[in-house]
Write a protein that holds these residues in place. Structure first.
Motif, short mmCIF file in Angstrom:
data_model
loop_
_atom_site.label_atom_id
_atom_site.label_comp_id
_atom_site.label_asym_id
_atom_site.label_seq_id
_atom_site.Cartn_x
_atom_site.Cartn_y
_atom_site.Cartn_z
N PRO A 204 -3.15 6.81 -3.78
CA PRO A 204 -3.58 5.42 -3.91
C PRO A 204 -4.04 5.03 -5.31
N THR A 205 -4.30 6.02 -6.18
CA THR A 205 -4.76 5.67 -7.54
C THR A 205 -3.61 5.44 -8.51
N ALA A 206 -2.38 5.54 -8.04
CA ALA A 206 -1.22 5.41 -8.94
C ALA A 206 -1.18 4.06 -9.63
N SER B 259 0.80 -1.23 0.00
CA SER B 259 0.00 0.00 0.00
C SER B 259 0.83 1.27 0.00
N ASN B 260 2.11 1.17 0.35
CA ASN B 260 2.92 2.39 0.49
C ASN B 260 4.13 2.42 -0.45
N LEU B 261 4.07 1.67 -1.54
CA LEU B 261 5.19 1.67 -2.48
C LEU B 261 5.28 3.01 -3.21
N PRO B 262 6.48 3.56 -3.38
CA PRO B 262 6.62 4.82 -4.12
C PRO B 262 6.29 4.62 -5.60
N PHE B 263 5.98 5.71 -6.27
CA PHE B 263 5.56 5.67 -7.66
C PHE B 263 6.63 5.01 -8.54
#
Length: 244
Positions: free
Chosen positions: A160-162, A105-109
């Protein structure tokens, strides 16, 4: 037909009255029988727009056969006016299950980009009912804007929509429709789209307001038209429309 905007200038004099014909040439469909699709379809504005276009210009430019939206209310409205369109639910279902489970849930772009937009990733466009999503010749999409909108959390690419956006990018790179029409908030970073798709597509963009074309509402949005390299090109940039 002579279409007149709120400023009294006709699209015919401005040189935009034949844009549907120009798009038809790009997608290689002289009989206006091009197959199209939409993602993040909502209630089906693109589909309704094409029906309106048919009433103004004659033969329908695009026959939309596939659509995708997660919202149940939107899907219900869409199904009422476009019952023959194959409607898919969740774009994340296209990802391999192992890949989807690996996306925390917290992975960078940058990490999401490396994992999803990858030539080794094989998306599965078939839903649980066995229907396969085909992008066709022309594709219309308005990816979730909540992370870029002034009304949202303004988290941009870190929101979160990335992952939803990047799966859509990977799907475009896989199926490569001849024309992609993109809509989002004015502040959406167009350069990011060019960085992700520029090796395959030419891009023309503009911020347009429907009130400039005679509608009674203001909703200024960013529009981009992507044309597949080698498939054709717009004879005038989309940006020129903002001067009409």
């Amino acid at each position: 037909p002579k279409l007149v905007g709120s400023g009294g200038l006709s699209l015919e004099r401005a040189g935009f009255h034949d844009w549907p014909l120009r798009l038809a040439r790009i997608i290689g469909s002289p009989r206006f029988a091009a197959v199209g699709s939409t993602c993040f379809t909502g209630i089906g504005c693109a589909e309704l727009g094409v029906k309106a276009q048919e009433n103004v210009w004659g033969p329908r430019l695009v026959e939309f056969r596939h659509a995708l939206d997660f919202n149940a209310t939107s899907r219900k409205v869409f199904a009422r006016h476009s019952p023959g369109v194959s409607l898919h639910l969740d774009i994340l279902d296209w990802m391999p299950l192992e890949l989807r489970r690996s996306l925390g849930s917290n992975l960078p772009f940058e990490t999401l980009h490396r994992k999803i937009v990858n030539s080794d990733v094989k998306l599965n466009f078939t839903n649980k009912d066995g229907a396969r999503f085909h992008f066709g010749c022309i594709h219309v999409a308005g990816p979730p804007c909540v992370d870029f909108s002034n009304m949202g959390l303004r988290r941009g690419c870190g929101g979160p929509t990335a992952r939803v956006f990047l799966v859509w990018i990977q799907a475009l790179r896989d199926q490569r429709p001849a024309v992609v029409i993109f809509e989002n908030v004015v502040s959406f970073p167009v350069q990011m789209l060019i960085d992700l798709l520029g090796d395959l597509y030419e891009c023309s963009d503009a911020a347009l307001d429907p009130a400039s074309w005679g509608w009674l509402v203001h909703r200024r949005r960013r529009y981009c038209i992507f044309t597949l390299r080698g498939a054709g090109a717009l004879t005038r940039p989309l940006e020129a429309m903002s001067d009409v």
